[in-house]
Design a protein around this motif. Structure first.
Motif, short mmCIF file in Angstrom:
data_model
loop_
_atom_site.label_atom_id
_atom_site.label_comp_id
_atom_site.label_asym_id
_atom_site.label_seq_id
_atom_site.Cartn_x
_atom_site.Cartn_y
_atom_site.Cartn_z
N MET A 84 0.85 -1.20 0.00
CA MET A 84 0.00 0.00 0.00
C MET A 84 0.88 1.24 0.00
N GLU A 85 0.67 2.10 -1.01
CA GLU A 85 1.48 3.32 -1.12
C GLU A 85 0.86 4.43 -0.28
N ALA A 86 1.70 5.18 0.41
CA ALA A 86 1.23 6.33 1.16
C ALA A 86 0.97 7.48 0.20
N ALA A 87 -0.13 8.21 0.43
CA ALA A 87 -0.42 9.38 -0.39
C ALA A 87 0.64 10.46 -0.12
N PRO A 88 0.96 11.29 -1.11
CA PRO A 88 1.94 12.35 -0.87
C PRO A 88 1.44 13.25 0.26
N GLN A 89 2.34 13.56 1.19
CA GLN A 89 1.93 14.34 2.35
C GLN A 89 2.16 15.83 2.10
N VAL A 90 1.13 16.60 2.41
CA VAL A 90 1.23 18.06 2.32
C VAL A 90 0.53 18.65 3.54
N GLY A 91 0.95 19.86 3.92
CA GLY A 91 0.28 20.58 4.99
C GLY A 91 0.40 19.92 6.34
N GLY A 92 -0.62 20.17 7.18
CA GLY A 92 -0.59 19.65 8.54
C GLY A 92 -1.90 18.99 8.93
N LEU A 93 -1.98 18.55 10.17
CA LEU A 93 -3.12 17.76 10.64
C LEU A 93 -4.42 18.55 10.65
N ALA A 94 -4.36 19.85 10.90
CA ALA A 94 -5.60 20.65 10.99
C ALA A 94 -6.28 20.83 9.64
N ASP A 95 -5.54 20.62 8.54
CA ASP A 95 -6.14 20.82 7.22
C ASP A 95 -7.37 19.94 7.03
N ALA A 96 -7.36 18.74 7.61
CA ALA A 96 -8.49 17.81 7.44
C ALA A 96 -9.79 18.43 7.95
N VAL A 97 -9.71 19.20 9.03
CA VAL A 97 -10.91 19.84 9.61
C VAL A 97 -11.55 20.77 8.58
N PHE A 98 -10.72 21.56 7.91
CA PHE A 98 -11.22 22.54 6.95
C PHE A 98 -11.63 21.88 5.64
N ASP A 99 -10.89 20.86 5.23
CA ASP A 99 -11.23 20.13 4.00
C ASP A 99 -12.58 19.43 4.13
N HIS A 100 -12.81 18.75 5.27
CA HIS A 100 -14.09 18.05 5.48
C HIS A 100 -15.24 19.05 5.51
N ALA A 101 -15.03 20.20 6.15
CA ALA A 101 -16.10 21.20 6.26
C ALA A 101 -16.47 21.77 4.88
N SER A 102 -15.49 21.87 4.00
CA SER A 102 -15.76 22.36 2.64
C SER A 102 -16.48 21.31 1.80
N ALA A 103 -16.03 20.05 1.94
CA ALA A 103 -16.58 18.97 1.11
C ALA A 103 -17.94 18.49 1.59
N THR A 104 -18.08 18.27 2.91
CA THR A 104 -19.33 17.72 3.48
C THR A 104 -19.68 18.48 4.76
N PRO A 105 -20.11 19.74 4.62
CA PRO A 105 -20.32 20.59 5.82
C PRO A 105 -21.34 20.03 6.81
#
Length: 599
Positions: free
Chosen positions: A1-22
């Protein structure tokens, strides 16, 4: 299993989820009246953003270290992600830590601010604050810290937080987690955003299918592990990054935990063996009180045999449960197994166990009762799990195979070495200790183990805990202690015998189990002093010791034991906050009792 390229930090997921599925529910939070309320991705993002702005308004800056001293609760996760959103580093502190421990960690980490749960914690910090010149701020959760900070940051533009967040890279430090310190002062493990991303994404990618009670349902977990421990922290991060609904429960006692499991109804749980032992023993005590102990024991035996047959089939070594065994298993399904699952909320079909070794028979029982427990292994230094049993082929009694992206090597002396993107970058302010465990990219764990032909790891003990008798026999105490502890009346067991002629043990009792045991026999309650001299109880505990001795040769067996009147506690400095035995401290505290074993 390949790891996805890592960018940014852990808090980005909070903002990404809120944009995609508020509107997706991502957390459950108990209100003041004790009712569980849903929190959507958009609501959580707004709370994280508001709190981050407040922290900036109060002087917290990129790279600052902020201590979190609290039990497992919603606000901890809120503070974690708010701190990560502005590039600060959280330093978890166990809520039971002494003033001396707090002083050491906050001084060593050069903490500039601290968040505590309640007044007692604030007083602990206050008692050492004069020796912490860098500590500038103290907030108290139970005194409205979240509301006060959110209000303080109301005038700050959202973009200020986003500028901080965009400056966070995978290599940025996310947290400094102090080891529980079974020997010497705790050491600060420096964990990066990348370490946690790699760890949680690999685990979720491999085990996501088991997060659900059934295909297509909402995945949710109730977190009751301490967030000051790397295991609990990994669960928090994995849940937020993968969108698994997360709830928090601060109390491990069954009286508080079981009602919340029933109300929150998680689809899977992550726990330490102690929790599974408690569920099993509580179910058996209830059956015994109802006069059905015989039926429960028969059901347990059937569950174990059924699970063993499934295990053999998974490895191509057998046909699976026989027709007769399937009939017996079906008979006990409604009678016993359903009730065991109901004690965990009713929806749980899978669980993960770590932190210490789990008895093989206990794992088989839960498998036979309809809850597959995947045992894993890891350290703070490996950002939690490095190995775990795979969903399709669980081998009970082992800690499984390397997590994708991890390599396990057994050194010549039997020590387990690990390599992977989750391995920490070193100990804070301690290059000597770092060099002792990081060797050419490998983490030398200090644990002893072996890999079988299928690539499954079994942990056999700690290098530092190997006992050498005066006759020169080397004995690993872990397996013996685990088997003795499997007896329902036993709370703890510590094996002694270093530089002594033979192996012996100190054993403590489970008060709740003993009270039930006496009642079943129609005997009145006994004081702790009476219990340790009770011949019937001694005979019962001797059975546990005899069972443990079947695992080893005669020279490695427990020759004698002493029942102690009181359990080993963290308050007396005999347990770490993660419930591990402090061997040297126990042997010193009970030196008289140990000497008597060899008199």
């Amino acid at each position: 299993m390949e790891a996805a390229p890592q960018v940014g930090g852990l808090a980005d997921a909070v903002f990404d989820h809120a944009s995609a599925t508020p509107d997706k529910v991502v957390l459950g939070c108990k209100d003041a009246s004790g009712v569980w309320r849903d929190v959507t991705a958009a609501q959580f993002r707004d709370q994280v953003l508001g709190l981050a702005k407040g922290l900036i308004a109060q002087g917290v800056r990129f790279g600052d270290r902020v201590a979190l001293m609290a039990r497992t609760r919603y606000e901890w996760t809120l503070f974690d992600f708010a701190l990560w959103a502005l590039g600060a580093q959280s330093v978890p502190v166990y809520p039971t830590s002494s003033a001396d421990q707090v002083l050491w960690m906050l001084h060593d980490a050069e903490v500039t601010a601290c968040v505590v749960e309640h007044e007692d914690h604030a007083m602990t910090i206050g008692s050492v604050v004069d020796r912490l010149p860098r500590l500038q701020r103290l907030w108290q959760m139970d005194a409205g810290a979240v509301e006060q900070l959110t209000e303080a940051g109301a005038e700050i533009d959202d973009e200020v937080v986003h500028r901080h967040r965009r400056a966070v890279t995978p290599e940025s430090v996310a947290t400094v987690i102090y080891t529980s310190g079974t020997t010497g002062r705790p050491k600060g493990c420096v964990i990066t955003h990348s370490n946690f991303m790699f760890e949680t994404d690999m685990l979720v990618g491999r085990w996501e299918s088991v997060f659900h009670s059934k295909p297509g349902d909402e995945a949710s977990t109730l977190l009751f592990l301490p967030l000051a421990h790397v295991f609990g922290r990994m669960v928090e991060v994995a849940a937020i990054r993968s969108g698994v609904k997360l709830g928090h429960q601060p109390v491990l006692q069954a009286s508080a935990l079981l009602p919340d499991l029933a109300a929150f109804r998680p689809s899977f749980i992550l726990a330490v063996p102690y929790i599974f032992e408690k569920v099993f023993h509580a179910a058996r005590r209830k059956a015994e009180a109802d006069g059905k102990a015989g039926a429960f024991d028969k059901a347990a035996d059937v569950a174990v045999k059924y699970a063993e047959a499934l295990e053999l089939k998974a490895f191509g070594l057998g046909p699976g449960p026989s027709a007769a065994l399937r009939v017996q298993h079906q008979f006990f399904e409604k009678l016993v197994y359903t009730r065991v699952r109901e004690a965990m909320g009713g929806r749980v079909r899978h669980a993960m166990s770590g932190g210490s070794g789990m008895d093989r028979r206990l794992g088989l029982f839960f498998e036979g009762a309809g809850v597959t427990v995947f045992e894993g292994y890891g350290l703070t230094e490996s950002s939690a799990a490095a190995t775990a049993n795979p969903p399709e082929r669980t081998k009970y009694g082992t800690v499984g195979m390397p997590v994708p992206g991890t390599t396990v090597h057994i050194a010549e002396d039997g020590e387990v070495w690990l390599r992977g993107g989750h391995v920490f970058s070193g100990y804070l302010n301690n290059p000597q200790a770092t060099q002792a465990v990081l060797k050419d990219g490998w983490l030398a764990t200090g644990d002893l183990g072996s890999l079988d032909a299928d690539g499954y790891l079994t942990i056999t003990g700690r290098k530092k805990e190997i006992l050498v008798t005066s006759g020169g026999k080397s004995v690993s105490p872990a397996g013996l202690e685990e088997r003795v502890r499997a007896h329902p009346l036993v709370a703890q067991c510590i094996v002694v015998g270093n530089d002594r002629p033979y192996i012996a043990a100190l054993i403590t009792l489970d008060p709740e189990a003993v009270e039930h045991w006496l009642a079943i026999q129609g005997r009145p309650p006994l004081t702790p002093a009476e219990l340790v001299r009770d011949p019937v109880l001694e005979t019962e505990i001797r059975r546990a010791v005899v069972a443990a001795n079947t695992l080893v040769s005669q020279t490695e067996s427990i020759r004698t034991f002493r029942i102690l009147a009181h359990p080993f506690t963290e308050e007396h400095g005999l347990l770490t906050p993660s419930l591990k035995l402090k061997r040297k401290a126990i042997e010193q505290a009970y030196a008289t009792e140990v000497d008597a074993l060899y008199a």
